[in-house]
Design an enzyme around this catalytic site. Sequence first.
Site, mmCIF file in Angstrom:
data_model
loop_
_atom_site.group_PDB
_atom_site.id
_atom_site.type_symbol
_atom_site.label_atom_id
_atom_site.label_comp_id
_atom_site.label_asym_id
_atom_site.label_seq_id
_atom_site.Cartn_x
_atom_site.Cartn_y
_atom_site.Cartn_z
ATOM 1 N N VAL A 22 0.791 -1.024 -0.057
ATOM 2 C CA VAL A 22 -0.038 -0.069 0.033
ATOM 3 C C VAL A 22 0.954 1.237 -0.018
ATOM 4 C CG1 VAL A 22 -1.593 1.341 1.129
ATOM 5 C CG2 VAL A 22 -1.992 -1.059 0.949
ATOM 6 N N LYS A 56 15.793 -22.981 3.295
ATOM 7 C CA LYS A 56 16.747 -22.050 3.578
ATOM 8 C C LYS A 56 17.334 -21.840 5.074
ATOM 9 C CE LYS A 56 17.682 -17.097 2.462
ATOM 10 N NZ LYS A 56 17.273 -15.790 1.584
ATOM 11 N N ARG A 59 19.838 -24.761 4.875
ATOM 12 C CA ARG A 59 21.102 -24.302 4.197
ATOM 13 C C ARG A 59 22.103 -23.354 4.891
ATOM 14 N NH1 ARG A 59 18.497 -22.477 0.381
ATOM 15 N NH2 ARG A 59 19.091 -20.143 0.300
ATOM 16 N N ARG A 78 8.223 -6.735 -4.265
ATOM 17 C CA ARG A 78 9.083 -6.362 -5.474
ATOM 18 C C ARG A 78 8.519 -5.261 -6.324
ATOM 19 N NH1 ARG A 78 9.367 -11.786 -8.501
ATOM 20 N NH2 ARG A 78 11.045 -12.316 -6.682
ATOM 21 N N GLU A 114 26.605 -14.823 -10.758
ATOM 22 C CA GLU A 114 27.554 -15.533 -11.888
ATOM 23 C C GLU A 114 26.475 -16.039 -12.963
ATOM 24 O OE1 GLU A 114 30.375 -19.676 -12.431
ATOM 25 O OE2 GLU A 114 29.622 -19.005 -10.343
ATOM 26 N N SER A 115 25.369 -16.394 -12.503
ATOM 27 C CA SER A 115 24.164 -16.930 -13.255
ATOM 28 C C SER A 115 23.738 -15.917 -14.228
ATOM 29 C CB SER A 115 22.957 -17.322 -12.270
ATOM 30 O OG SER A 115 22.383 -16.196 -11.751
ATOM 31 N N GLU A 140 12.213 -7.740 2.753
ATOM 32 C CA GLU A 140 13.185 -7.687 1.635
ATOM 33 C C GLU A 140 12.335 -6.795 0.519
ATOM 34 O OE1 GLU A 140 16.338 -10.059 -0.599
ATOM 35 O OE2 GLU A 140 14.565 -10.768 -1.335
#
Length: 266
Positions: A22, A56, A59, A78, A114-115, A140
């Site tokens: 919002v 995650k 990992r 995003r 790198e990708s 994020e």
Amino acid sequence: MDSRDWGRFLLPYEQAVEELKVKFKTLRTEFKSRDEYTPIEFVTGRIKRISSILEKAKRLNVPMDKLETGIEDIAGIRIMCQFVQDIHRLSALIRARKDMVVVYEKDYITNNKESGYRSYHIIIEYPVQTSLGLKPVLAEIQMRTLAMNFWATIEHSLNYKFKEHLPSDIKVRLQNAAEAAYQLDQEMASIRDEIISAQQHFEDKTHLVSRVLNGIQDLYYYHRIREAAQFQLKFNELWETEDMWQLKELSQELQEALQRAKRSNS
């Protein structure tokens, strides 16, 4: 953690995502209302799936009781931008805000992975008002151009299909595609002023046409049938020639006619 515990755990993150969406959509509207160029094209948001959180955490060796500080992207929004310059402008606006605190930034545009992945990530601490009081949560903010997002969406789908083990030929082709997307952004950036000018011209014309047509409808509302029909004929002629200057004059005449109609109706 059972399903009820997960529901309670994720609730402030869900609230954060909705509030942040919002806020940035409102920021976009504010730019538009001032007839300014907006660096925000559109905004989306999501909560990380429980399975992704667990993967995650495993990992990164994050224990279950440290998820709130160990996993920084449980809540994520995003923001799509037209140009790379917009991302830099928007990141500066985010740093200046008082309703969130920037924890750190990751510039994958200047330093792409790198990708070939490119994006700009900002980790923020955002305060959520809950029934138990104020709760700060990490979230994020990802900022991408439309070209970057197209590439990242394809890469994500391929990684899901191949379970993060992409065949070498696909990796190379993805890297080439990422470079092509980057070059596209660079080309668009080089003619940014011309693009923005063209878009502004289109929006000005759209607003002007809407104002004229709404004004004609208002004249019909005030029973100025003949006057409304005359304005409609003038508009049809000018619409064919796309003469913006005369359209503006017509709009001004129309507003004056509406003022007269309102006075005689009061």
